[in-house]
Scaffold this motif. Structure first.
Motif, PDB file in Angstrom:
ATOM      1  N   ARG A  19      46.717  42.020  47.019  1.00 58.57           N
ATOM      2  CA  ARG A  19      46.397  41.624  45.493  1.00 58.57           C
ATOM      3  C   ARG A  19      46.144  40.761  44.523  1.00 58.57           C
ATOM      4  O   ARG A  19      45.409  40.490  43.804  1.00 58.57           O
ATOM      5  N   HIS A  20      47.802  40.657  44.566  1.00 55.58           N
ATOM      6  CA  HIS A  20      47.703  39.668  43.070  1.00 55.58           C
ATOM      7  C   HIS A  20      47.295  38.274  43.798  1.00 55.58           C
ATOM      8  O   HIS A  20      46.594  38.002  42.214  1.00 55.58           O
TER       9      HIS A  20
ATOM     10  N   GLU B 266      44.863  37.760  45.147  1.00 51.38           N
ATOM     11  CA  GLU B 266      42.762  37.613  45.263  1.00 51.38           C
ATOM     12  C   GLU B 266      43.262  37.701  43.404  1.00 51.38           C
ATOM     13  O   GLU B 266      41.467  37.054  43.154  1.00 51.38           O
ATOM     14  N   LYS B 267      44.139  38.943  42.633  1.00 49.05           N
ATOM     15  CA  LYS B 267      43.145  38.338  41.317  1.00 49.05           C
ATOM     16  C   LYS B 267      43.070  37.309  40.648  1.00 49.05           C
ATOM     17  O   LYS B 267      42.147  37.094  39.379  1.00 49.05           O
ATOM     18  N   GLN B 268      43.586  36.417  40.871  1.00 51.34           N
ATOM     19  CA  GLN B 268      44.854  34.744  40.654  1.00 51.34           C
ATOM     20  C   GLN B 268      43.537  34.443  41.064  1.00 51.34           C
ATOM     21  O   GLN B 268      42.715  33.281  40.404  1.00 51.34           O
TER      22      GLN B 268
ATOM     23  N   LYS C  69      39.201  37.423  49.342  1.00 57.22           N
ATOM     24  CA  LYS C  69      39.341  38.402  50.075  1.00 57.22           C
ATOM     25  C   LYS C  69      40.367  39.059  50.919  1.00 57.22           C
ATOM     26  O   LYS C  69      41.078  38.122  51.503  1.00 57.22           O
TER      27      LYS C  69
ATOM     28  N   ILE D 248      42.123  42.262  52.670  1.00 59.12           N
ATOM     29  CA  ILE D 248      41.540  43.469  52.827  1.00 59.12           C
ATOM     30  C   ILE D 248      43.153  44.494  53.691  1.00 59.12           C
ATOM     31  O   ILE D 248      42.964  43.502  54.412  1.00 59.12           O
ATOM     32  N   SER D 249      42.964  45.407  53.079  1.00 59.03           N
ATOM     33  CA  SER D 249      44.155  45.978  53.943  1.00 59.03           C
ATOM     34  C   SER D 249      43.768  47.571  54.334  1.00 59.03           C
ATOM     35  O   SER D 249      43.552  47.815  53.806  1.00 59.03           O
ATOM     36  N   ASN D 250      44.517  46.939  54.644  1.00 60.52           N
ATOM     37  CA  ASN D 250      44.354  48.316  56.528  1.00 60.52           C
ATOM     38  C   ASN D 250      45.211  49.047  56.027  1.00 60.52           C
ATOM     39  O   ASN D 250      46.298  49.043  56.825  1.00 60.52           O
TER      40      ASN D 250
ATOM     41  N   ASN E 219      42.968  55.772  43.812  1.00 66.01           N
ATOM     42  CA  ASN E 219      42.220  54.554  42.595  1.00 66.01           C
ATOM     43  C   ASN E 219      43.077  55.111  41.271  1.00 66.01           C
ATOM     44  O   ASN E 219      43.752  53.754  40.493  1.00 66.01           O
TER      45      ASN E 219
ATOM     46  N   ARG F  49      46.486  55.526  41.088  1.00 70.11           N
ATOM     47  CA  ARG F  49      47.843  54.054  41.591  1.00 70.11           C
ATOM     48  C   ARG F  49      47.540  52.809  40.817  1.00 70.11           C
ATOM     49  O   ARG F  49      48.450  52.476  40.259  1.00 70.11           O
ATOM     50  N   VAL F  50      46.323  52.564  39.943  1.00 72.71           N
ATOM     51  CA  VAL F  50      46.044  52.504  38.134  1.00 72.71           C
ATOM     52  C   VAL F  50      47.374  52.733  37.323  1.00 72.71           C
ATOM     53  O   VAL F  50      47.595  52.021  36.640  1.00 72.71           O
TER      54      VAL F  50
ATOM     55  N   LYS G 180      50.662  52.106  37.627  1.00 68.56           N
ATOM     56  CA  LYS G 180      50.744  50.990  38.244  1.00 68.56           C
ATOM     57  C   LYS G 180      52.012  50.074  36.517  1.00 68.56           C
ATOM     58  O   LYS G 180      53.096  49.519  35.853  1.00 68.56           O
ATOM     59  N   THR G 181      50.060  51.485  35.502  1.00 70.43           N
ATOM     60  CA  THR G 181      50.883  50.775  33.754  1.00 70.43           C
ATOM     61  C   THR G 181      51.698  51.617  33.616  1.00 70.43           C
ATOM     62  O   THR G 181      52.299  51.570  32.420  1.00 70.43           O
TER      63      THR G 181
END
Ligand SMILES: [Zn+2]
Ligand SMILES: [Zn+2]
Ligand SMILES: [Zn+2]
Lengths: 442, 483
Positions: free
Chosen positions: A113-114, A116-118, A123, A125-127, A432, A435-436, A439-440
């Motif tokens: 994910r990191h 991807e963000k950068q 893509k 994709i996480s199953n 979601n 999760r977010v 994280k914070t």
């Protein structure tokens, strides 16, 4: 020593043939004769083909096709950085990177994910539920938009020109549907097992696949590094389940009438197991797939009905004969030697080592001739006598064990899935948000 | 940490500097808001700031320290520390009720003792009539007399989504969030004990707690998204969104596009390993959407990571709280609007004036510098008022930890910092500034998703024949966006 010389001079040529019939009948023609014939063909072809290659390269660079690099894997997060870095350094740049994470239980998702963000991968994709390698590759294929697909294993890194080199064959021959790349060992000098593997990769992958490729019977496009026309993959609907999916999809593509090519210049580096035990485990996995997919699934290749094609038949037959049938036949040969040469076993053994060392030496000379970095590889000549034991006994025993297990216990079918609880869409947003926030959260 | 405002009144420039440094070093809470070198200046500054500790010299050119004390309205809880070279005023000082009496020259240890005594007395005498103190006192009185706790009650009409009836009743809608700040500091002061009830997330520009959450495209921020489950058909390993499997709109039957088999039961022959989002605006496909919260009060639409997260607690009065309710203890909450002490270019001008004065009598180079965060406003837009305040405070505290004790830093506005490098040339100052920039950039990067802050800077030597204002103008004129 004197006895040894006297023994063999008494036995003469006919005695030598009697003792080493297995080598002379099967191994010498298959490996030495074929390798050198291929070398000759390659050399002659090269004389005329150089222009084609340059032309194809120019065609490729001016067409500038969009490529999807797909990387399915599980718990490979720690390898992403090195892989992505080697992709960022490619001479050819018009590609997207799709990494599919197949139900990892480590930090792979966070790392992916990191990236991807950068914006370093396109893509991720996480199953969340593990579905197996084929389903992960198919997920990537479903979202790939390139004209060509390059399939990579996450634990590898590419030579700076690997993507360019693996693409050129498509522009030399429009019938080519898949191109396999060459695998080199990244860690050859760690210990004896990795050195042997380096020699083995060079002899069996580089030279071996060049032989089968130039005969038109290449049977595997390595999943570690293989390029495909997207249309070919779409026609076969991607990969099928189970181990051995690389060989499986190659056969399916060949059945569609495409050619399959091996490109030794397209090089990736892969990290090999660093102990004989982990190496054995890896090879058990690889070998079991042979039985399953050659014998069980593609048995219609033997049937001279419907779409029989001689080359496809040979592709499979060669593999089954040399890897599977000869593997068991060898034990008959051993019994023959032990029963009939019981008294002289020591002489036979010593002569055998000398014979097989010479054979390995001849094979390795081909490796050196074909390698761009042959100077670096010179030092491995000293290990060739050791290779006699490595391939002759160690690898043979592992293969035998794997085949027996697969034949009688259907081991590779015991691959089960965790059933998934129904996932209501409404719950996704909640999840979601949670999760977010977690994280914070403080 | 609460700041204690100090004013230094001293006509001897050299001693003023010494005192300033001693104040800075004595206690982190001390905040020297100004230095005056005569009575008139001192009166002006005293009236402008809420001074907690006054360091006062007796001899000044225009009036004596006692005359100064006669002139001003002495705040009840203010602590006065007299500094003089003359013993004779001790008795008079006692009559004025001063805290301590320092005979020049005094040691740093003696000074520190004096300061800590002043801080102690400040605490015990603390009494303020500011709004938050009054509000809290009322709430404590109500809670005590009715024998009730301060309990948060969920409410649709309240700004935060929770209300504390005893406290919120006295706040208008826009200011309801102050209740949480008041209760927080009251707990820190030991007036209340809190017990966790809930977390709330509120808008970072207006503190509204009733927000509208939804997912957004990480590429174009649109919330017009299509969400689909991915389906994995076990027998053939095909994976694709549900729509790949739908045969016709009218039937529920799902057929695998690869092997043409009809899907039977989830968990048996297929599963749904994840979900895929596709943006209807820009066609981007992704799994990791931004979660955004829209505030219907002020219109802000922010990523949830930037919302203000606060604890909502249930509070009980402590012994001290009950004493405060019955008037036995005076409430004095501090720490409201901390930015006043950080964004303060007048303070910087006074420092600069002082430095110019020093330079007139001695020969050395000192440098002033301005550092502007050119793109910090981009970041501010996303983090709201509360986020901005926290960031500025954090940057300021970080700089103060890094700074040499003889140097000074203050914010001119929310994007400009001013530095005074005493007895350092431009080159040496530049080196320090570069180091600070690296640390600032790192701090911002670490806290805001690798946000790369960019800087503009200006440095100049102090010219003793010019006014402080001249230096400031000169520095600011080098930035593009000068007014
Ligand atoms: Zn979009
Ligand atoms: Zn299917
Ligand atoms: Zn708002």
């Amino acid at each position: 020593m004197v006895d040894f010389v006297t023994y063999w001079s008494m036995e003469g040529v006919s005695g030598f043939f009697r003792v080493f019939w297995f080598f002379i009948l099967f191994e010498f023609p298959r490996f030495i004769v074929m390798d050198y014939s291929m070398l000759l063909v390659y050399w002659i072809k090269g004389k005329f083909a150089e222009k084609d290659y340059q032309e194809a390269r120019e065609d490729f660079l001016s067409a500038k096709p969009f490529i999807s690099v797909i990387v399915p894997g599980k718990n490979e997060g720690e390898n992403f950085e090195r892989l992505v870095e080697s992709l960022e350094e490619q001479t050819y740049r018009n590609f997207e990177i799709i990494i599919v994470d197949d139900g990892s239980d480590d930090h792979s998702t966070v790392i992916g994910r990191h990236l991807e963000k950068q914006g370093r991968i396109d893509k991720f994709i996480s199953n969340t539920v593990r579905g197996g390698k084929a389903s992960a590759a198919n997920t990537a294929l479903r979202y790939a938009t390139g004209e060509f697909i390059v399939h990579l294993d996450a634990d590898s890194s590419l030579r700076y020109d690997a993507i360019e080199e693996i693409m050129i064959p498509f522009y030399m021959d429009s019938k080519i549907g898949a191109v396999g790349g060459n695998l080199e060992v990244r860690n050859p000098d760690v210990n004896l097992s990795t050195t042997f593997q380096q020699i083995e990769y060079n002899i069996f992958i580089m030279v071996g696949r060049m032989v089968t490729s130039s005969l038109g019977i290449l049977r595997i496009v390595s999943g570690a590094f293989g390029a495909f026309r997207k249309e070919a993959l779409d026609k076969v609907h991607g990969w099928d389940i189970g181990p051995g999916l690389d060989g499986d999809i190659t056969i399916k593509i060949r059945k569609l009438g495409y050619r399959v090519h091996f490109e030794p210049k397209a090089t990736i580096f892969t990290t090999v197991p660093e102990s004989f035990i982990s190496l054995a485990k890896q090879r058990m996995r690889w070998s079991r797939s042979l039985v399953r997919f050659r014998l069980r699934k593609h048995n219609n290749l033997f049937m001279p009905f419907e779409t029989f094609d001689l080359r496809n038949f040979l592709t499979v037959a060669e593999n089954i004969f040399f890897n599977f049938i000869l593997n068991f036949f060898w034990y008959i040969y051993m019994i023959d030697i032990i029963v009939n040469f019981n008294q002289e076993i020591l002489y036979v053994l010593v002569a055998g080592i000398m014979l097989y060392s010479t054979s390995k030496f001849l094979q390795y000379v081909v490796v050196l001739i074909l390698s761009r970095d042959w100077k670096r590889k010179l030092k491995y000549l000293a290990y060739l006598p050791g290779m006699v034991f490595y391939t002759g006994y160690y690898m043979r025993f592992i293969r035998t064990a794997a085949y027996l297990k697969e034949l009688f216990f259907k081991d590779s079918f015991s691959d089960n899935w965790n059933p998934l609880k129904t996932s209501a869409q409404a719950k996704i947003l909640e999840k979601n948000i949670e999760r977010v926030f977690s994280k914070t959260g403080s | 940490m609460k700041k204690i405002n100090c004013l230094i009144v001293e006509d001897d420039a050299a001693f003023q500097t010494v005192a300033f440094h001693m104040v800075q070093k004595a206690d982190r809470r001390l905040n020297p808001v100004g230095m005056a070198s005569n009575g008139a200046e001192a009166i002006e500054m005293y009236n402008r700031y809420d001074i907690d500790i006054l360091f006062l010299d007796i001899h000044m050119p225009d009036m004596s320290g006692f005359e100064f004390l006669d002139e001003i309205e002495i705040k009840e809880d203010m602590q006065i520390i007299l500094m003089t070279g003359d013993e004779d005023y001790a008795l008079q000082a006692f009559e004025y009720g001063i805290t301590d009496y320092l005979l020049k020259p005094f040691s740093a240890i003696r000074f520190r003792k004096s300061v800590s005594r002043a801080i102690e007395r400040l605490k015990s005498e603390g009494q303020s009539s500011s709004t938050e103190n009054v509000l809290l006192r009322k709430a404590l009185q109500l809670a005590h007399s009715r024998n009730k706790d301060l309990v948060p009650v969920p409410s649709r009409t309240s700004k935060l989504g929770y209300t504390y009836p005893l406290l919120t009743i006295n706040l208008d809608y826009e200011n309801e969030f102050i209740a949480l700040d008041i209760l927080d500091s009251a707990e820190k002061e030991g007036l209340l004990t809190g017990e966790f009830v809930d977390y709330i997330y509120s808008c970072n520009s207006c503190y509204n707690g009733l927000l509208h959450f939804r997912e957004a495209c990480p590429k174009c921020q649109s919330s017009h998204l299509h969400i689909e489950d991915l389906v994995h058909h076990f027998p053939c390993a095909y994976v694709g969104p549900v729509s790949d499997f739908v045969k016709s709109e009218s039937s529920d039957i799902m057929e695998c596009p690869k092997c043409k088999r009809i899907l039977k039961h989830i968990g048996v022959d297929y599963d749904k390993p994840s979900v895929m989002y596709s943006c209807q605006q820009c066609d981007h496909e992704f799994q990791d959407p931004h979660i955004k919260a829209k505030c219907h009060d002020c219109g802000a639409d922010t990523r949830v990571e930037r919302l203000v997260k606060r604890k909502v607690k249930k509070y009980k009065l402590t012994k001290l709280g009950r004493d405060a309710a019955t008037g036995k203890y005076n409430i004095n909450l501090k720490g409201f609007d901390e930015l006043n002490d950080i964004i303060n270019d007048e303070y910087f001008i006074r420092l600069l004036k002082n430095e110019i004065g020093r330079k007139k009598v001695a020969n050395f180079d000192s440098t002033v510098a301005a550092l502007q965060f050119s793109n910090l406003t981009d970041l501010y837009q996303g983090i709201g008022e509360k986020g901005q305040k926290d960031l500025i405070i954090e940057l300021f505290e970080m700089l103060n930890r890094e700074l040499h004790s003889s140097d000074a830093v203050i914010f001119k506005d929310r994007i400009t910092t001013l530095f005074l490098f005493t007895e350092k040339g431009v080159e040496e100052s530049q080196a320090l500034l570069t180091k600070y920039k690296d640390r600032l950039a790192e701090l911002i990067r670490d806290n805001f998703d690798d946000f790369e802050v960019t800087f503009e800077e200006a440095l100049m030597l102090i010219e003793e024949q010019k006014e402080p204002q001249f230096h400031l103008k000169q520095l600011m004129s080098s930035f593009n966006n000068v007014e």
